[in-house]
Scaffold this active site. Structure first.
Site, PDB file in Angstrom:
ATOM      1  N   LEU A  97       0.830  -1.372  -0.210  1.00  0.00           N
ATOM      2  CA  LEU A  97      -0.114   0.147   0.074  1.00  0.00           C
ATOM      3  C   LEU A  97       0.948   1.235  -0.027  1.00  0.00           C
ATOM      4  O   LEU A  97       1.981   1.154   0.641  1.00  0.00           O
ATOM      5  CB  LEU A  97      -1.036  -0.170   1.281  1.00  0.00           C
ATOM      6  CG  LEU A  97      -1.891  -0.920   1.438  1.00  0.00           C
ATOM      7  CD1 LEU A  97      -2.948  -0.891   2.450  1.00  0.00           C
ATOM      8  CD2 LEU A  97      -2.708  -0.962   0.069  1.00  0.00           C
ATOM      9  N   GLY A 142       1.405  -5.118   1.378  1.00  0.00           N
ATOM     10  CA  GLY A 142       0.219  -5.405   0.320  1.00  0.00           C
ATOM     11  C   GLY A 142       0.796  -6.094  -0.831  1.00  0.00           C
ATOM     12  O   GLY A 142      -0.258  -6.634  -1.441  1.00  0.00           O
ATOM     13  N   ASN A 164       5.182  -7.720   6.603  1.00  0.00           N
ATOM     14  CA  ASN A 164       5.528  -6.865   7.508  1.00  0.00           C
ATOM     15  C   ASN A 164       5.236  -5.711   8.141  1.00  0.00           C
ATOM     16  O   ASN A 164       5.613  -4.617   8.838  1.00  0.00           O
ATOM     17  CB  ASN A 164       7.064  -6.474   6.709  1.00  0.00           C
ATOM     18  CG  ASN A 164       6.640  -5.448   5.824  1.00  0.00           C
ATOM     19  OD1 ASN A 164       5.928  -5.533   5.044  1.00  0.00           O
ATOM     20  ND2 ASN A 164       7.342  -4.348   5.286  1.00  0.00           N
ATOM     21  N   GLU A 165       3.818  -5.581   8.223  1.00  0.00           N
ATOM     22  CA  GLU A 165       2.988  -4.493   8.572  1.00  0.00           C
ATOM     23  C   GLU A 165       3.107  -4.128  10.172  1.00  0.00           C
ATOM     24  O   GLU A 165       3.376  -2.896  10.332  1.00  0.00           O
ATOM     25  CB  GLU A 165       1.572  -4.881   8.605  1.00  0.00           C
ATOM     26  CG  GLU A 165       0.723  -4.572   7.470  1.00  0.00           C
ATOM     27  CD  GLU A 165       1.053  -6.001   6.427  1.00  0.00           C
ATOM     28  OE1 GLU A 165       1.796  -6.711   6.804  1.00  0.00           O
ATOM     29  OE2 GLU A 165       0.371  -5.850   5.388  1.00  0.00           O
TER      30      GLU A 165
HETATM   31  C1  LIG Z   1      -6.702  -3.092  14.965  1.00  0.00           C
HETATM   32  C2  LIG Z   1      -6.507  -3.292  13.512  1.00  0.00           C
HETATM   33  C3  LIG Z   1      -7.398  -2.536  12.664  1.00  0.00           C
HETATM   34  C4  LIG Z   1      -7.310  -2.116  11.443  1.00  0.00           C
HETATM   35  C5  LIG Z   1      -6.141  -2.382  10.605  1.00  0.00           C
HETATM   36  C6  LIG Z   1      -5.004  -1.248  10.747  1.00  0.00           C
HETATM   37  C7  LIG Z   1      -4.126  -1.239   9.327  1.00  0.00           C
HETATM   38  C8  LIG Z   1      -4.197  -2.030   8.469  1.00  0.00           C
HETATM   39  C9  LIG Z   1      -3.236  -1.650   7.258  1.00  0.00           C
HETATM   40  C10 LIG Z   1      -2.434  -2.815   7.120  1.00  0.00           C
HETATM   41  C11 LIG Z   1      -1.918  -2.809   5.542  1.00  0.00           C
HETATM   42  C12 LIG Z   1      -0.899  -2.588   5.295  1.00  0.00           C
HETATM   43  C13 LIG Z   1      -0.537  -3.013   3.959  1.00  0.00           C
HETATM   44  C14 LIG Z   1       0.910  -2.331   3.391  1.00  0.00           C
HETATM   45  O1  LIG Z   1       1.266  -2.500   2.394  1.00  0.00           O
HETATM   46  S1  LIG Z   1       1.638  -0.973   4.289  1.00  0.00           S
HETATM   47  C15 LIG Z   1       2.916  -0.651   3.186  1.00  0.00           C
HETATM   48  C16 LIG Z   1       4.182  -1.511   3.496  1.00  0.00           C
HETATM   49  N1  LIG Z   1       5.346  -1.233   2.528  1.00  0.00           N
HETATM   50  C17 LIG Z   1       6.479  -1.352   2.977  1.00  0.00           C
HETATM   51  O2  LIG Z   1       6.879  -1.458   4.023  1.00  0.00           O
HETATM   52  C18 LIG Z   1       7.699  -1.251   1.769  1.00  0.00           C
HETATM   53  C19 LIG Z   1       8.451  -0.077   1.863  1.00  0.00           C
HETATM   54  N2  LIG Z   1       9.384  -0.223   0.958  1.00  0.00           N
HETATM   55  C20 LIG Z   1      10.758  -0.776   0.904  1.00  0.00           C
HETATM   56  O3  LIG Z   1      10.656  -1.348   1.737  1.00  0.00           O
HETATM   57  C21 LIG Z   1      11.512  -0.801  -0.296  1.00  0.00           C
HETATM   58  O4  LIG Z   1      10.740   0.456  -1.110  1.00  0.00           O
HETATM   59  C22 LIG Z   1      11.431  -1.692  -1.207  1.00  0.00           C
HETATM   60  C23 LIG Z   1      12.031  -2.841  -0.683  1.00  0.00           C
HETATM   61  C24 LIG Z   1       9.943  -2.336  -1.718  1.00  0.00           C
HETATM   62  C25 LIG Z   1      12.015  -1.168  -2.555  1.00  0.00           C
HETATM   63  O5  LIG Z   1      13.604  -0.822  -2.223  1.00  0.00           O
HETATM   64  P1  LIG Z   1      14.317   0.131  -3.123  1.00  0.00           P
HETATM   65  O6  LIG Z   1      15.593   0.211  -2.588  1.00  0.00           O
HETATM   66  O7  LIG Z   1      14.266  -0.806  -4.576  1.00  0.00           O
HETATM   67  O8  LIG Z   1      13.346   1.318  -3.469  1.00  0.00           O
HETATM   68  P2  LIG Z   1      13.164   2.427  -2.530  1.00  0.00           P
HETATM   69  O9  LIG Z   1      14.325   3.425  -2.782  1.00  0.00           O
HETATM   70  O10 LIG Z   1      13.016   2.042  -1.191  1.00  0.00           O
HETATM   71  O11 LIG Z   1      11.479   3.070  -3.095  1.00  0.00           O
HETATM   72  C26 LIG Z   1      11.553   3.719  -4.140  1.00  0.00           C
HETATM   73  C27 LIG Z   1      10.791   4.897  -3.857  1.00  0.00           C
HETATM   74  O12 LIG Z   1       9.494   4.254  -3.567  1.00  0.00           O
HETATM   75  C28 LIG Z   1       9.112   4.902  -2.352  1.00  0.00           C
HETATM   76  N3  LIG Z   1       8.221   3.691  -1.752  1.00  0.00           N
HETATM   77  C29 LIG Z   1       8.566   2.703  -1.516  1.00  0.00           C
HETATM   78  N4  LIG Z   1       7.689   1.775  -0.920  1.00  0.00           N
HETATM   79  C30 LIG Z   1       6.599   2.756  -0.844  1.00  0.00           C
HETATM   80  C31 LIG Z   1       5.358   2.684  -0.198  1.00  0.00           C
HETATM   81  N5  LIG Z   1       4.804   1.322   0.465  1.00  0.00           N
HETATM   82  N6  LIG Z   1       4.546   3.730  -0.287  1.00  0.00           N
HETATM   83  C32 LIG Z   1       4.961   4.871  -0.808  1.00  0.00           C
HETATM   84  N7  LIG Z   1       6.033   4.998  -1.234  1.00  0.00           N
HETATM   85  C33 LIG Z   1       7.010   3.895  -1.428  1.00  0.00           C
HETATM   86  C34 LIG Z   1      10.511   5.181  -1.613  1.00  0.00           C
HETATM   87  O13 LIG Z   1      10.040   6.175  -0.629  1.00  0.00           O
HETATM   88  C35 LIG Z   1      11.175   5.802  -2.678  1.00  0.00           C
HETATM   89  O14 LIG Z   1      10.650   7.251  -3.013  1.00  0.00           O
HETATM   90  P3  LIG Z   1      11.635   8.237  -3.346  1.00  0.00           P
HETATM   91  O15 LIG Z   1      12.487   8.360  -2.130  1.00  0.00           O
HETATM   92  O16 LIG Z   1      12.172   7.921  -4.755  1.00  0.00           O
HETATM   93  O17 LIG Z   1      10.563   9.681  -3.214  1.00  0.00           O
END
Ligand SMILES: CC/C=C\C/C=C\CCC/C=C/CC(=O)SCCNC(=O)CCNC(=O)[C@H](O)C(C)(C)COP(=O)(O)OP(=O)(O)OC[C@H]1O[C@@H](n2cnc3c(N)ncnc32)[C@H](O)[C@@H]1OP(=O)(O)O
Length: 581
Positions: A97, A142, A164-165
């Site tokens: 997400l 996600g 990994n949430e």
């Molecule tokens: C009681 C309970 C009640 C209700 C429930 C509550 C909550 C429910 C919600 C739960 C659901 C959640 C699901 C999700 O998906 S949460 C999102 C989790 N995602 C992550 O943790 C991934 C984060 N990203 C990374 O780890 C790395 O980006 C990745 C390994 C994927 C790739 O690494 P790489 O080095 O190749 O790229 P980066 O330089 O890190 O990323 C490039 C640019 O993209 C941006 N980015 C990355 N991921 C995200 C993201 N998920 N959202 C927005 N933006 C993201 C990153 O910042 C870089 O941006 P710039 O620096 O270039 O601007």
């Protein structure tokens, strides 16, 4: 009972078939925002959905909506028997997400966002088709939820996958948890979820989170799909529902409550703090990994005391062909992709020279279909490189002239030909225009604005599709109000400055979004004589003379209407579906 509903649904889908799916179902189609494409193979009945939303295939509201709609349509398409989900990004399947949707959210949008996420999960998890994921990059959170909703997962080595949430201080929804349990079992699932474990492909295979490892997951999925398609669809589908029915039913029953929890939970102060910290870490992790990029660009930038590291965000460069040396430096300092542009036919020779010089370094040489004068070079060994540690800088467009027709040409090229979505990448235009000024935006929230007078680095060209799509959701304070001030010269600018005329324009724009260009132009001409020809010749810089962002959007629409191509139509459709229009 559930099976009966399923059968009924399949039957009703059959009857909807002709209505829901375009006649030209086979072949390749792109999403409205070009965030993914679908390639439907007539022979095999397999559709490959390739996500291509830079930089990370993170799932924001619009992306989920479009993707979900596409999947639902495929689910109803009789001739489609299998769906494969994959990514065109070199190292990310999906980053899950979009965290920005959850960080400092607007309540209405947050609610829509989660509803759509539930919807896409249901469309995938209860798809009557055989659905596979070709996981050719990282797939956290996600991304993993999406993959878990498919029937078979093949992953490229070394990348990571998992729910990994908890690392973000949030909780995976119960239905994602259920789907994980169904795949890797209760104990392993509980352990993985609590610790927010991300597994390498090799580890994931050991715990059955994925089914296979392959260097070419898409090909492997296509091969495996053939085995699945040997079986009669109805038997396989019913067996799938027998297995998944209880999870789907539980999700449907609990989805309202799940939504209520989500919209209450996410805005909580503690959660927001955790998300903020996670986002900061994500950004700073990247900064640490940056190597210094010593290149002509940096030298230019140093000259004007501008810190390039602040803007080290992207993988692409736009260069004039005259900057062969610059291109070479950029390549040597690790840029992943260099786009060389040249607009003068007479310089074709020079371009060939560059091409020859770089031939060994480039994997692929592509001529853009609509232009003789743009060349794309791709670096050799791109796939093998570790993208995490690659320096990422900015998009540079060189324009060593202030000739207006060339300016038009550049904006045209950038808009029409460049196939990438720039995301939040800063884009610079290098020019020798004496009225040089640069506006550097903080691309995340558009709040920061600096001006750096310079002959060399003259102008930041901020035009990208994501941004365009994002504009309506910016809070008023976040809209940027100061744009380059140049004396309005054209009728169009007069029109956009004039409140009354603007209102008139707005009214007919509302009515004419879907009308053919020929019918729009006379109307525009009535309001503003000579505007038709102006529109055709119009370039982006003119829009920057417009005093207000909404005017700018209208200007943008004028321009899009004027160009009257499919891409423009799509943008207009997207914009016109919003309240602002
Ligand atoms: C009681 C309970 C009640 C209700 C429930 C509550 C909550 C429910 C919600 C739960 C659901 C959640 C699901 C999700 O998906 S949460 C999102 C989790 N995602 C992550 O943790 C991934 C984060 N990203 C990374 O780890 C790395 O980006 C990745 C390994 C994927 C790739 O690494 P790489 O080095 O190749 O790229 P980066 O330089 O890190 O990323 C490039 C640019 O993209 C941006 N980015 C990355 N991921 C995200 C993201 N998920 N959202 C927005 N933006 C993201 C990153 O910042 C870089 O941006 P710039 O620096 O270039 O601007």
């Amino acid at each position: 009972m559930f099976l009966r509903n399923v059968m009924r649904k399949i039957a009703s889908q059959k009857s909807l078939n002709g209505l829901a799916i375009k006649k030209n179902y086979f072949g390749t189609t792109s999403s409205l925002l070009d965030d993914f494409s679908i390639n439907a193979n007539e022979k095999t009945g397999v559709s490959v959905i390739t996500m291509s939303k830079t930089p990370a295939n993170s799932l924001n509201l619009e992306f989920i909506q479009e993707l979900s709609m596409a999947i639902q349509k495929l689910n109803m398409e009789k001739s489609c028997r299998g769906i494969i989900l994959t990514s065109s990004l070199p190292s990310i399947f999906s980053a899950g997400l979009d965290i920005l949707e959850m960080y400092q959210p607007e309540p209405d949008r947050l609610e829509k966002f989660w509803t759509e996420f539930q919807e896409i999960w249901l469309a995938l998890y209860s798809s009557p088709k055989t659905v596979m994921s070709a996981i050719n990059g990282h797939s956290p959170a996600g991304g993993c939820i999406i993959a878990l909703a498919t029937d078979y997962r093949i992953m490229k080595p070394k990348f990571t996958i998992g729910l990994n949430e908890t690392m973000l201080g949030i909780v995976a929804p119960f239905w994602a948890e259920d789907s994980m349990k169904a795949v890797i079992g209760q104990r392993r699932s509980e352990y993985s979820l609590q610790l927010g474990k991300l597994y390498t492909a090799e580890e994931a295979l050991q715990i059955n989170l994925i089914d296979e490892i392959s260097d070419n997951p898409l090909q492997a999925c296509e091969d495996e799909m053939m085995n699945w398609l040997k079986l009669p669809d109805h038997a396989r589908t019913l067996t799938k529902f027998q297995n998944r029915g209880h999870i789907i039913e539980k999700m449907k029953k609990g989805r309202k409550e799940d939504l209520e929890k989500f919209v209450k939970f996410i805005p909580r102060e503690g959660i927001q703090m955790a998300l903020g910290t996670y986002l900061d870490n994500l950004k700073s992790r990247k900064k640490k990994q940056l190597k210094t990029c010593v290149s002509d660009v940096e030298l230019i930038v140093r000259k004007i005391k501008y810190n390039l590291e602040d803007y080290t965000k992207t993988t692409f460069f736009y260069l004039g062909a005259q900057d062969g040396i610059l291109a070479e430096n950029l390549i040597n300092s690790g840029c992943k992709k260099v786009i060389v542009t040249e607009h003068k036919k007479s310089n074709e020779e020079h371009l060939n020279e560059i091409q020859n010089r770089f031939r060994e370094k480039f994997l692929r040489f592509t001529r853009f279909p609509n232009s003789r004068i743009i060349e794309e070079y791709k670096l050799d060994g791109l796939e093998e490189k570790n993208w995490h540690t690659q320096p990422k800088v900015a998009v540079i467009l060189t324009l060593l002239t202030n000739d207006r027709s060339k300016l038009s040409l550049n904006s045209y090229l950038l808009r029409k030909q460049f196939p990438f979505n720039f995301g939040r990448t800063p884009i610079f235009l290098l020019t020798d225009n004496t009225e040089s000024k640069v506006i550097l935006m903080n691309e995340t929230n558009l709040q920061t604005e600096k001006r750096i007078p310079s002959r060399a680095l003259s102008y930041m060209f901020l035009y990208d599709r994501t941004l365009l799509a994002e504009i309506p959701r910016l809070k008023p304070s976040q809209k940027y109000t100061k744009l380059i001030k140049i004396q309005p010269k054209s009728d169009l600018v007069d029109l956009l400055y004039d409140e009354d005329k603007f209102k008139e324009a707005e009214v007919f724009l509302k009515h004419f979004f879907n009308k053919p260009y020929e019918r729009v132009i006379p109307k525009i001409e009535k309001i503003c004589p000579n505007l038709g020809s102006e529109l055709i010749d119009m370039n982006i810089t003119m829009l920057d003379r417009v005093k207000d962002l909404d005017f700018r959007i209208i200007g943008e629409i004028f321009r899009l209407v004027a160009s009257n191509d499919n891409y423009s139509r799509n943008i207009i459709r997207v914009l016109s579906s919003r309240h602002e229009f």
